[in-house]
Design an enzyme around this catalytic site. Sequence first.
Site, mmCIF file in Angstrom:
data_model
loop_
_atom_site.group_PDB
_atom_site.id
_atom_site.type_symbol
_atom_site.label_atom_id
_atom_site.label_comp_id
_atom_site.label_asym_id
_atom_site.label_seq_id
_atom_site.Cartn_x
_atom_site.Cartn_y
_atom_site.Cartn_z
ATOM 1 N N LYS A 9 11.338 25.103 -16.716
ATOM 2 C CA LYS A 9 11.192 24.092 -15.771
ATOM 3 C C LYS A 9 10.376 23.267 -15.416
ATOM 4 O O LYS A 9 10.553 22.226 -14.461
ATOM 5 C CB LYS A 9 11.864 25.033 -14.515
ATOM 6 N N GLY A 10 9.745 23.192 -16.180
ATOM 7 C CA GLY A 10 8.055 22.471 -15.298
ATOM 8 C C GLY A 10 8.197 21.109 -15.367
ATOM 9 O O GLY A 10 7.389 20.329 -14.694
ATOM 10 N N GLU A 40 8.794 16.478 -20.929
ATOM 11 C CA GLU A 40 7.639 17.909 -21.210
ATOM 12 C C GLU A 40 6.969 17.620 -19.928
ATOM 13 O O GLU A 40 5.889 17.073 -19.530
ATOM 14 C CB GLU A 40 7.351 18.314 -22.010
ATOM 15 N N ASP A 41 5.554 18.997 -19.545
ATOM 16 C CA ASP A 41 5.132 19.303 -18.239
ATOM 17 C C ASP A 41 4.249 19.285 -19.691
ATOM 18 O O ASP A 41 3.385 18.249 -18.912
ATOM 19 C CB ASP A 41 4.974 20.037 -17.500
ATOM 20 N N ASP A 73 0.736 21.897 -25.620
ATOM 21 C CA ASP A 73 -0.574 22.698 -25.248
ATOM 22 C C ASP A 73 -0.141 22.937 -26.749
ATOM 23 O O ASP A 73 -1.044 22.756 -27.828
ATOM 24 C CB ASP A 73 0.085 24.043 -24.258
ATOM 25 N N LYS A 95 -3.434 18.720 -24.084
ATOM 26 C CA LYS A 95 -4.132 19.751 -24.483
ATOM 27 C C LYS A 95 -4.672 19.639 -25.832
ATOM 28 O O LYS A 95 -3.681 20.538 -26.003
ATOM 29 C CB LYS A 95 -3.737 21.394 -23.515
ATOM 30 N N PHE A 140 -6.171 26.696 -17.632
ATOM 31 C CA PHE A 140 -4.835 26.953 -16.613
ATOM 32 C C PHE A 140 -4.570 25.831 -16.085
ATOM 33 O O PHE A 140 -5.287 25.849 -14.702
ATOM 34 C CB PHE A 140 -4.363 28.552 -16.516
ATOM 35 N N ASP A 156 3.712 25.905 -13.277
ATOM 36 C CA ASP A 156 3.905 27.269 -12.982
ATOM 37 C C ASP A 156 2.214 28.480 -13.561
ATOM 38 O O ASP A 156 2.422 27.994 -14.578
ATOM 39 C CB ASP A 156 4.830 27.260 -12.776
ATOM 40 N N ARG A 216 4.578 25.216 -8.393
ATOM 41 C CA ARG A 216 5.188 24.147 -9.327
ATOM 42 C C ARG A 216 5.605 22.934 -7.528
ATOM 43 O O ARG A 216 5.737 21.968 -8.058
ATOM 44 C CB ARG A 216 6.681 25.131 -9.507
HETATM 45 P P1 IMP Z 1 2.985 25.126 -25.965
HETATM 46 O O1 IMP Z 1 4.353 25.238 -27.020
HETATM 47 O O2 IMP Z 1 2.174 26.306 -26.515
HETATM 48 O O3 IMP Z 1 2.631 23.665 -26.032
HETATM 49 O O4 IMP Z 1 3.504 25.421 -24.588
HETATM 50 C C1 IMP Z 1 4.030 24.765 -23.958
HETATM 51 C C2 IMP Z 1 4.767 24.916 -22.476
HETATM 52 O O5 IMP Z 1 3.225 26.208 -22.062
HETATM 53 C C3 IMP Z 1 4.356 24.367 -21.579
HETATM 54 O O6 IMP Z 1 5.629 24.006 -21.189
HETATM 55 C C4 IMP Z 1 4.043 25.741 -20.012
HETATM 56 O O7 IMP Z 1 5.460 26.167 -19.587
HETATM 57 C C5 IMP Z 1 3.421 25.904 -20.362
HETATM 58 N N1 IMP Z 1 1.752 25.766 -20.281
HETATM 59 C C6 IMP Z 1 0.780 25.479 -21.205
HETATM 60 N N2 IMP Z 1 -0.278 25.123 -21.006
HETATM 61 C C7 IMP Z 1 -0.515 25.562 -19.123
HETATM 62 C C8 IMP Z 1 -1.148 25.261 -18.443
HETATM 63 O O8 IMP Z 1 -1.668 25.133 -18.359
HETATM 64 N N3 IMP Z 1 -0.579 25.418 -17.171
HETATM 65 C C9 IMP Z 1 1.083 26.015 -16.913
HETATM 66 N N4 IMP Z 1 1.583 25.913 -17.979
HETATM 67 C C10 IMP Z 1 1.034 25.155 -19.259
HETATM 68 MG MG MG Z 2 5.544 27.087 -17.719
#
Ligand code: IMP
Ligand code: MG
Length: 179
Positions: A42-43, A98-99, A102, A130, A151, A158, A164
């Site tokens: 949903k981000g 994407e939001d 990470d 990040k 975070f 969220d 959000r």
């Molecule tokens: P990844 O697979 O580790 O790249 O994670 C991506 C997802 O993790 C994002 O779409 C977010 O939903 C969540 N996420 C990662 N870091 C954060 C943060 O700092 N705040 C909120 N959600 C995060």
């Molecule tokens: Mg999330």
Amino acid sequence: MRDDIQSILLTEEEIRRRVHEMGAEITRDYAGKEPLFVGVLKGCFVFMADLLRQVEVPCSMDFMAVSSYGNATSTTGAVKINKDLSQDIQGKDVIVVEDILDSGVTLGYLSKYLMNRKPASITIATLLDKPSRRRADVQAKYIGFQVPDAFVVGYGLDYAEKYRNLPYIGVLKPEVYSK
Ligand code: IMP
Ligand code: MG
């Protein structure tokens, strides 16, 4: 809600300005094309709504929902597709929205998953990046802001489904998620 925020990382105005620039970049890069934006729910929802209103080429949109997190603040490494696309993407120029990028596990998995359906191209547009936490080899073409390893919540992002609706991006107080 504001009491749970340690500091404001990106103000509404900073986000607005950068999202306008990203829309202009996409408009330039996709001139003569008709991209399909795929939002990762949903981000993505706040960012995507603002970004798409700055895109001036004809386009369409669709959404996917994936989960990798639960209520924790770091990824488990497993990605589950909860909602798939409602159309065929063969031959299309896909832009995944994407939001935050990470570890890269979610987008790494999703890119490969979509690549199997033979789109003409796939690029990634992420509001936040990040880079210090990257585990999967994923490159976003459009990045709003690089953020430190904290975070963050707001503007679609969220923690346990909350925050959000904050209009800015803020760093969540660690005591909120270590409770
Ligand atoms: P990844 O697979 O580790 O790249 O994670 C991506 C997802 O993790 C994002 O779409 C977010 O939903 C969540 N996420 C990662 N870091 C954060 C943060 O700092 N705040 C909120 N959600 C995060
Ligand atoms: Mg999330």
